[in-house]
Design a protein around this motif. Structure first.
Motif, PDB file in Angstrom:
ATOM      1  N   ALA A 283       0.838  -1.370  -0.161  1.00 29.99           N
ATOM      2  CA  ALA A 283       0.196   0.061   0.060  1.00 29.99           C
ATOM      3  C   ALA A 283       0.947   1.349  -0.112  1.00 29.99           C
TER       4      ALA A 283
ATOM      5  N   ASP B  94       0.642   5.552  -0.779  1.00 31.93           N
ATOM      6  CA  ASP B  94      -0.349   6.891  -1.145  1.00 31.93           C
ATOM      7  C   ASP B  94      -0.981   6.536  -2.201  1.00 31.93           C
ATOM      8  N   LEU B  95      -2.493   7.632  -1.811  1.00 33.13           N
ATOM      9  CA  LEU B  95      -3.495   7.419  -2.903  1.00 33.13           C
ATOM     10  C   LEU B  95      -3.694   9.085  -3.539  1.00 33.13           C
TER      11      LEU B  95
ATOM     12  N   GLN C  57     -10.068   8.199  -5.714  1.00 36.83           N
ATOM     13  CA  GLN C  57      -8.858   8.297  -5.685  1.00 36.83           C
ATOM     14  C   GLN C  57      -8.294   7.203  -6.634  1.00 36.83           C
TER      15      GLN C  57
ATOM     16  N   THR D 259      -4.652   4.328  -6.860  1.00 35.85           N
ATOM     17  CA  THR D 259      -3.604   4.755  -6.682  1.00 35.85           C
ATOM     18  C   THR D 259      -1.955   4.144  -7.262  1.00 35.85           C
TER      19      THR D 259
ATOM     20  N   LEU E 137     -12.603   4.295  -6.006  1.00 31.18           N
ATOM     21  CA  LEU E 137     -10.757   3.499  -5.821  1.00 31.18           C
ATOM     22  C   LEU E 137     -10.716   3.049  -7.187  1.00 31.18           C
TER      23      LEU E 137
ATOM     24  N   CYS F 124      -7.863   0.898  -8.777  1.00 27.57           N
ATOM     25  CA  CYS F 124      -6.730   0.409  -9.574  1.00 27.57           C
ATOM     26  C   CYS F 124      -6.503  -0.995  -9.901  1.00 27.57           C
TER      27      CYS F 124
ATOM     28  N   GLU G 289      -3.147  -4.542  -7.642  1.00 27.27           N
ATOM     29  CA  GLU G 289      -3.037  -4.351  -5.974  1.00 27.27           C
ATOM     30  C   GLU G 289      -4.790  -4.324  -5.435  1.00 27.27           C
ATOM     31  N   GLU G 290      -5.676  -4.597  -5.728  1.00 29.17           N
ATOM     32  CA  GLU G 290      -6.660  -4.352  -5.162  1.00 29.17           C
ATOM     33  C   GLU G 290      -7.037  -5.360  -3.792  1.00 29.17           C
TER      34      GLU G 290
ATOM     35  N   ILE H 161      -4.820  -5.320  -2.093  1.00 27.72           N
ATOM     36  CA  ILE H 161      -3.856  -4.211  -1.326  1.00 27.72           C
ATOM     37  C   ILE H 161      -4.844  -2.919  -0.286  1.00 27.72           C
ATOM     38  N   TYR H 162      -5.944  -2.494  -1.239  1.00 31.04           N
ATOM     39  CA  TYR H 162      -6.727  -1.417  -0.415  1.00 31.04           C
ATOM     40  C   TYR H 162      -7.713  -1.528   0.007  1.00 31.04           C
TER      41      TYR H 162
END
Length: 157
Positions: A56, A58-59, A67, A69, A147, A149, A153-154, A156-157
């Protein structure tokens, strides 16, 4: 050892070639299966290049409280594809699913189709004949609530 002043054809006279080599005829070549299949082109995917994000980070703020990723932000900056996310946001009133999987796929050299599916695989939206100069042949982007992504990355956030 041969003298370097002799022409090269004099050097190669000393080698014996098999009869099959001497009888080579270009007309005897047959096309292989892959030569006949013109549609067997290797696709280049943006997801293969941008699959390096594993922690993870910063967004980055977008518009309307959306936002990005780090992976999406890098792809937007390096590939100049902010237009894609503007297009996805335009289709949001028609798509009410929390998690959406957006797939951009090349159809013609400068024409793409953008498809949105939910996690169950049901098609929610589709936009055809998008004219763009995007280098890659396909891209998958996941929208989870507000968000954007990459598939890598799915979780992770």
């Amino acid at each position: 050892m041969k003298n370097f002043v002799e022409p090269s054809h004099a050097y190669y006279k000393h080698f014996e070639a098999s009869e099959s080599f001497r009888q080579f005829k270009p007309s005897s070549i047959t096309k292989t299966k892959t030569m006949n299949n013109k549609h067997n082109i290797r696709r280049n995917s943006a997801n293969e290049l941008y699959n390096v994000y594993s922690v993870a980070q910063d967004l980055h703020d977008y518009k309307e409280e959306y936002q990005f990723t780090e992976g999406i932000n890098d792809m937007i900056n390096f590939e100049d594809c902010l237009w894609l996310f503007d297009l996805i946001l335009e289709e949001q009133p028609h798509s009410d699913s929390e998690t959406q999987v957006w797939t951009l796929k090349r159809v013609l050299p400068h024409s793409f189709t953008l498809t949105c599916k939910n996690k169950a695989g049901q098609k929610l939206a589709e936009i055809k004949n998008i004219e763009a100069s995007f280098y890659f042949d396909d891209l998958i982007v996941i929208k989870k609530d507000k968000l954007f992504c990459l598939p890598v990355e799915e979780n992770i956030y």
